[in-house]
Design a protein around this motif. Structure first.
Motif, PDB file in Angstrom:
ATOM      1  N   THR A  79      -4.101  -2.309   0.517  1.00  0.00           N
ATOM      2  CA  THR A  79      -2.734  -2.248   1.058  1.00  0.00           C
ATOM      3  C   THR A  79      -2.396  -0.890   1.665  1.00  0.00           C
ATOM      4  O   THR A  79      -1.342  -0.730   2.274  1.00  0.00           O
ATOM      5  CB  THR A  79      -1.706  -2.537  -0.064  1.00  0.00           C
ATOM      6  OG1 THR A  79      -2.032  -1.698  -1.178  1.00  0.00           O
ATOM      7  CG2 THR A  79      -1.741  -3.975  -0.494  1.00  0.00           C
ATOM      8  N   SER A  93      -3.138   2.780   3.960  1.00  0.00           N
ATOM      9  CA  SER A  93      -3.367   3.060   5.369  1.00  0.00           C
ATOM     10  C   SER A  93      -4.847   2.843   5.747  1.00  0.00           C
ATOM     11  O   SER A  93      -5.155   2.164   6.742  1.00  0.00           O
ATOM     12  CB  SER A  93      -2.896   4.494   5.624  1.00  0.00           C
ATOM     13  OG  SER A  93      -3.423   4.994   6.774  1.00  0.00           O
ATOM     14  N   ILE A  94      -5.760   3.354   4.929  1.00  0.00           N
ATOM     15  CA  ILE A  94      -7.193   3.165   5.214  1.00  0.00           C
ATOM     16  C   ILE A  94      -7.583   1.700   5.012  1.00  0.00           C
ATOM     17  O   ILE A  94      -8.343   1.132   5.812  1.00  0.00           O
ATOM     18  CB  ILE A  94      -8.053   4.075   4.293  1.00  0.00           C
ATOM     19  CG1 ILE A  94      -7.843   5.542   4.657  1.00  0.00           C
ATOM     20  CG2 ILE A  94      -9.525   3.696   4.356  1.00  0.00           C
ATOM     21  CD1 ILE A  94      -8.450   5.986   5.956  1.00  0.00           C
ATOM     22  N   GLU A 107     -10.579  12.534  -3.321  1.00  0.00           N
ATOM     23  CA  GLU A 107     -10.277  13.114  -4.637  1.00  0.00           C
ATOM     24  C   GLU A 107     -11.367  12.751  -5.652  1.00  0.00           C
ATOM     25  O   GLU A 107     -11.697  13.554  -6.528  1.00  0.00           O
ATOM     26  CB  GLU A 107      -8.908  12.633  -5.137  1.00  0.00           C
ATOM     27  CG  GLU A 107      -7.719  13.074  -4.266  1.00  0.00           C
ATOM     28  CD  GLU A 107      -7.387  12.079  -3.151  1.00  0.00           C
ATOM     29  OE1 GLU A 107      -8.189  11.139  -2.928  1.00  0.00           O
ATOM     30  OE2 GLU A 107      -6.334  12.234  -2.496  1.00  0.00           O
TER      31      GLU A 107
HETATM   32  P1  NAD Z   1      -2.163   5.046   0.837  1.00  0.00           P
HETATM   33  O1  NAD Z   1      -1.170   5.676  -0.059  1.00  0.00           O
HETATM   34  O2  NAD Z   1      -1.716   4.498   2.148  1.00  0.00           O
HETATM   35  O3  NAD Z   1      -2.908   3.849   0.050  1.00  0.00           O
HETATM   36  C1  NAD Z   1      -3.396   4.029  -1.236  1.00  0.00           C
HETATM   37  C2  NAD Z   1      -4.029   2.767  -1.794  1.00  0.00           C
HETATM   38  O4  NAD Z   1      -4.364   3.035  -3.155  1.00  0.00           O
HETATM   39  C3  NAD Z   1      -3.087   1.562  -1.791  1.00  0.00           C
HETATM   40  O5  NAD Z   1      -3.810   0.389  -1.507  1.00  0.00           O
HETATM   41  C4  NAD Z   1      -2.570   1.510  -3.233  1.00  0.00           C
HETATM   42  O6  NAD Z   1      -2.274   0.196  -3.652  1.00  0.00           O
HETATM   43  C5  NAD Z   1      -3.751   2.051  -4.002  1.00  0.00           C
HETATM   44  N1  NAD Z   1      -3.307   2.696  -5.238  1.00  0.00           N
HETATM   45  C6  NAD Z   1      -2.358   3.651  -5.374  1.00  0.00           C
HETATM   46  N2  NAD Z   1      -2.198   3.982  -6.668  1.00  0.00           N
HETATM   47  C7  NAD Z   1      -3.052   3.217  -7.375  1.00  0.00           C
HETATM   48  C8  NAD Z   1      -3.349   3.072  -8.756  1.00  0.00           C
HETATM   49  N3  NAD Z   1      -2.726   3.804  -9.689  1.00  0.00           N
HETATM   50  N4  NAD Z   1      -4.288   2.172  -9.122  1.00  0.00           N
HETATM   51  C9  NAD Z   1      -4.933   1.418  -8.186  1.00  0.00           C
HETATM   52  N5  NAD Z   1      -4.698   1.501  -6.858  1.00  0.00           N
HETATM   53  C10 NAD Z   1      -3.771   2.387  -6.459  1.00  0.00           C
HETATM   54  O7  NAD Z   1      -3.337   6.094   1.033  1.00  0.00           O
HETATM   55  P2  NAD Z   1      -4.316   6.286   2.300  1.00  0.00           P
HETATM   56  O8  NAD Z   1      -3.677   7.185   3.265  1.00  0.00           O
HETATM   57  O9  NAD Z   1      -4.856   4.973   2.739  1.00  0.00           O
HETATM   58  O10 NAD Z   1      -5.491   7.126   1.613  1.00  0.00           O
HETATM   59  C11 NAD Z   1      -6.464   6.516   0.791  1.00  0.00           C
HETATM   60  C12 NAD Z   1      -7.593   7.519   0.550  1.00  0.00           C
HETATM   61  O11 NAD Z   1      -8.228   7.789   1.790  1.00  0.00           O
HETATM   62  C13 NAD Z   1      -7.102   8.859   0.010  1.00  0.00           C
HETATM   63  O12 NAD Z   1      -8.030   9.382  -0.895  1.00  0.00           O
HETATM   64  C14 NAD Z   1      -7.026   9.734   1.242  1.00  0.00           C
HETATM   65  O13 NAD Z   1      -7.208  11.089   0.963  1.00  0.00           O
HETATM   66  C15 NAD Z   1      -8.184   9.184   2.056  1.00  0.00           C
HETATM   67  N6  NAD Z   1      -8.076   9.382   3.488  1.00  0.00           N
HETATM   68  C16 NAD Z   1      -7.036   8.820   4.173  1.00  0.00           C
HETATM   69  C17 NAD Z   1      -6.926   9.003   5.537  1.00  0.00           C
HETATM   70  C18 NAD Z   1      -5.809   8.355   6.334  1.00  0.00           C
HETATM   71  O14 NAD Z   1      -5.794   8.487   7.545  1.00  0.00           O
HETATM   72  N7  NAD Z   1      -4.885   7.665   5.707  1.00  0.00           N
HETATM   73  C19 NAD Z   1      -7.876   9.772   6.208  1.00  0.00           C
HETATM   74  C20 NAD Z   1      -8.920  10.328   5.487  1.00  0.00           C
HETATM   75  C21 NAD Z   1      -9.019  10.114   4.133  1.00  0.00           C
END
Ligand code: NAD
Ligand code: MG
Length: 398
Positions: free
Chosen positions: A11, A13-14, A127
């Motif tokens: 759900t 962003s990635i 992380e």
């Molecule tokens: P986000 O906040 O949009 O999504 C986080 C996801 O993790 C969601 O699906 C959520 O349901 C899940 N989640 C959150 N807390 C949780 C928990 N306690 N237990 C189980 N699931 C849980 O985050 P994002 O931006 O998609 O980033 C995800 C990862 O990718 C991060 O580690 C981030 O550093 C990395 N990342 C993101 C991007 C980007 O463009 N968004 C780029 C590079 C790296």
């Protein structure tokens, strides 16, 4: 033959970008499992569209999900719960590829489970690697997992290295003629703010990234430059390279996603529009290439590319991360834990923007660093650091 994917954090962003790429290639990929934490309506929609075999949610969301399944006539999807469910899908025998896209330290055990099951693991959850470092890499080697970088910078570095090479250092000396890795940073939304202005920035301003659309936590990390600090540590582990060979370059346009400099004077860069679908597609299909919805880069539009040194006075988080990497052992896990707590406190308006780095520094200075010999010890220290940072924030508030 079609490959079966588990998306941890579908759900987010990635997760959503991964689904977008997969939707373009239904003959190549199928979704076996998806997981979500809070956006259960979105998760139900994903289930309707992609028909996974399994979905994982926190136990307190099962009722809501079941009601939504009934409402939308979604059938034949098994519901698993909590961390045990996340681990179960990550290591499931029917899964070929795991997208590790949960945010923060909670993603560590599921990501590690995928690695230990020898999957192709697409690593977005930086992380998890910052916390576990060498242990994750050793597990990948031992269980023949393919750990591929999704973070755009690390994916760019990977693309600028000779095919098949992830390790670019041996016994402290760079291999393959690599002289330096140039890790690019956009500088975030406050690149031109003075220290005085930084004191007063709000969460709403901090989560508005100029180039990338991302989740809240990583957006704040980008604003403090802690994201680049975590990425520095991530690069050291992924490519087995010492931190002194990794230089951070602020490049506000986010067109060059990182570079590798070689001893012969060559600098190779990977460029593209800032859209995570590109590194996701690269990691999914590597060594092949597949199409994405990302338009080709138009250099007549992006005709100016600027570069500058990061300002560690205004953005001390980057300096703290480098120091944590130099200190090694548990220091990166302590840094990460304190940062997660501080960012949440900032988003809840309990502390100011500049206090995020203050909380991290104070926690790093007070929580005992020692060898990171096991995951249990890392997880214990993570808890100690979270507790310490929480208490310190309470003091700052009073
Ligand atoms: P986000 O906040 O949009 O999504 C986080 C996801 O993790 C969601 O699906 C959520 O349901 C899940 N989640 C959150 N807390 C949780 C928990 N306690 N237990 C189980 N699931 C849980 O985050 P994002 O931006 O998609 O980033 C995800 C990862 O990718 C991060 O580690 C981030 O550093 C990395 N990342 C993101 C991007 C980007 O463009 N968004 C780029 C590079 C790296
Ligand atoms: Mg990145």
């Amino acid at each position: 033959m079609s490959q079966s994917i588990c998306i941890l954090g579908a759900t987010g962003s990635i997760g959503q970008s991964t689904l977008k790429v997969v939707a373009e290639h239904p003959e190549k990929y199928s979704i076996f499992a998806v997981t979500g934490h809070s956006r259960i309506h979105e998760l139900a929609q994903i289930c309707k569209q992609y028909q996974p075999k399994v979905v994982v949610v926190p136990s307190n969301q099962v009722d809501t999900l079941q009601q939504l399944f009934k409402l939308h006539q979604i059938e034949n999807i098994e519901i698993l719960t909590d961390e045990a469910g996340l681990i179960q899908v990550a290591e499931h025998a029917d899964v070929d590829i795991v997208m590790a896209a949960i945010i923060g330290g909670v993603g560590l055990l599921p990501t590690l489970a995928a690695v230990k099951a020898g999957k192709r693991v697409l690593l977005a959850n930086k992380e998890a690697l910052v916390m576990s470092g060498d242990l994750m890499l050793q597990a990948a080697k031992q269980h023949q997992a393919l750990l591929l970088p999704v973070d755009s910078e690390h994916n760019a570095i990977f693309q600028c290295l000779p095919q098949n090479y992830l390790q670019i250092e041996k016994n402290g000396e760079p291999l393959l003629g690599v002289q330096q890795v140039l890790l690019t940073a956009s500088g975030g939304p406050f690149i031109h703010h003075s220290l005085e202005q930084l004191k007063r920035v709000t969460p709403a301003q901090a989560v508005k990234h100029p180039n990338w659309s991302m989740g809240q936590k990583i957006s704040v990390d980008s604003a403090t430059l802690m994201n680049k600090g975590l990425e520095l540590i991530e690069a050291c582990h992924l490519f087995s390279i010492k931190e002194q060979f990794v230089t951070v370059v602020v490049h506000p346009q986010s067109i060059i996603h990182s570079m590798v400099q070689y001893v012969d004077g060559s600098t190779l860069a990977q460029m593209g529009n800032p859209d995570m679908c590109t590194p996701i597609a690269h990691a999914l299909a590597w060594p092949e290439r597949i199409t994405t919805p990302v338009p080709p880069l138009d250099l007549f539009v992006h005709s100016q590319l600027d570069f500058q040194e990061p300002d560690l006075m205004r953005f001390p988080a980057l300096k703290l991360a480098r120091q944590a990497m130099q200190a090694g052992s548990l220091a990166p896990a302590i840094l990460n834990a304190a940062n997660e707590i501080a960012v949440a406190a900032f988003l809840n308006e309990k502390i100011q923007f500049l206090q995020i780095a203050q909380v991290v520094e104070h926690t790093l200075n007070h929580v005992q660093n020692s060898s990171a010999e096991s995951i249990e010890k890392i997880l214990h220290t993570d808890q100690v650091a979270r507790h310490f940072a929480t208490e310190y924030i309470a003091q700052l508030e009073s």
